[in-house]
Enzyme design. Structure first.
Site: not given
Length: 379
Positions: A171, A174, A264, A340
């Protein structure tokens, strides 16, 4: 006279009204691709000129239509005068479906962004630097839709060693993910670091610092140049729509995978956490044991990491095996984890001046080597 521009690497914004400093109206621009815009929007990055000493009031009118509106509460915009040192704008708030940023810049040229950017030029500098280090091979896995290289950095060699894969920025918005990889590489390639030296002796690393260079350059939050969310393409990627996944998956099949980390950022949760693989069909007791040992080692390595808060079970449902770390866990039967990091500040160790930023992401990347060493030595 006020002016806003975004025609640069990763720039993205819609300007709706710019007549008055106290009534600047903006729109979050949708992800862009060769086939038109997608439904994703949240990333913004623009330059404002002519505002020195003026009390700016910038209203993002369509913030409620963002991909993750739950990310706006407690979020603070980042700003920079020199694009190197970024700070949080305290007077950022979300109300009535609008994101409002109030700030009085001290200089006539200032940049505002959703998170500290990581430019394509910096990416090229990173891979070029890495390629000059001993024991490193830089190659292109192939071309993207926009014709950019999908860069792969390989550290170490030798048959029979565990093969570690690390990917970041599926992504593109990010950006903390590539900051993380930069910190990891700097430590891994440090000849004076004993943890790095031992890891290079015992394992082979394949690292893709930016899985989505087209989306990153276009200023997209989630998608590549074909409008595809790459982290939903892992079951059936194609060269036409998701070449980045197709090429990386092919390289994994050819070289094997013994450990995988996909990096991420999360818009809503103000924590560093893992999304693990227990829900993957066939998840074995050995995977569970090794995964638990890795998690324990990372907890010891960095206080920024925690296990109290994360995704709820069942979050991905039918999408499960379309995600990179879940597909790899299923296909290779190895420890395969998604990391994350927050777009906001970390609620565990808050820093009001910067929130979570590139520097903290880099330190986290360096810290994870300690957990990787325990994993490699404990196989």
């Amino acid at each position: 006279m006020l002016r806003i521009s975004s025609s640069f690497d990763a720039g993205a914004i819609e300007v709706r009204a710019l007549e008055r400093a106290d009534d600047i109206r903006l729109g979050l621009r949708a992800d862009q691709g060769v086939h038109g815009d997608s439904s994703f929007r949240q990333w913004f990055y623009f330059r404002l000129q002519g505002g020195a000493g003026q009390a700016l009031r910038m209203v993002f009118e369509n913030a409620a239509d963002a991909a993750y509106p739950d990310g706006w509460p407690d979020y603070r915009c980042v700003a920079s005068y020199d694009r190197r040192h970024w700070f949080r704008v305290e007077t950022t708030r979300y109300e009535n479906g609008q994101l409002i940023v109030e700030h009085t810049p001290t200089q006539d040229s200032i940049y505002y962004a959703y998170f500290e950017p990581y430019s394509h030029e910096r990416h090229l500098d990173l891979v070029a630097w890495a390629a000059q280090q001993p024991g490193v091979k830089l190659e292109s896995l192939g071309g993207t839709i926009d014709g950019r290289d999908l860069d792969l950095i390989t550290v170490g060699e030798g048959a029979g060693k565990p093969v570690v894969w690390i990917t970041a920025r599926q992504h593109p918005g990010e950006t903390m993910a590539e900051w993380f990889v930069e910190g990891l590489l700097e430590r891994l390639l440090d000849g004076a670091d004993p943890v790095a030296r031992r890891l290079r002796e015992q394992a082979v690393f394949h690292i893709v610092p930016n899985m989505n260079p087209d989306g990153a350059f276009r200023g997209n939050l989630r998608t590549n140049a074909a409008g595809r969310n790459l982290n939903r393409e892992w079951m059936q990627p194609s060269l036409e729509a998701s070449p980045e996944v197709f090429l990386t998956r092919a390289a994994m099949e050819a070289r094997g995978v013994d450990f995988y980390l996909d990096v991420h950022g999360d818009e809503s949760l103000p924590h560093v956490f893992f999304s693990t693989a227990e829900e993957v069909p066939g998840f074995s007791d050995l995977q569970r044991e090794r995964q638990a040992r890795f998690v324990e080692a990372f907890l010891a390595a960095s206080p920024d990491f925690q296990t109290r808060v994360g995704y709820l079970p069942g979050r991905f449902e039918d999408e499960l095996l379309t995600l990179a770390s879940k597909w790899v866990a299923y296909r290779f039967g190895c420890v395969s984890i998604t990391l994350e990091m927050p777009f906001k500040d970390s609620a565990d160790l808050p820093n009001p001046a910067t929130g979570w930023d590139g520097a903290r992401s880099k330190r986290l990347g360096a810290a994870i080597l300690q957990a990787l060493l325990r994993h490699v030595e404990g196989r």
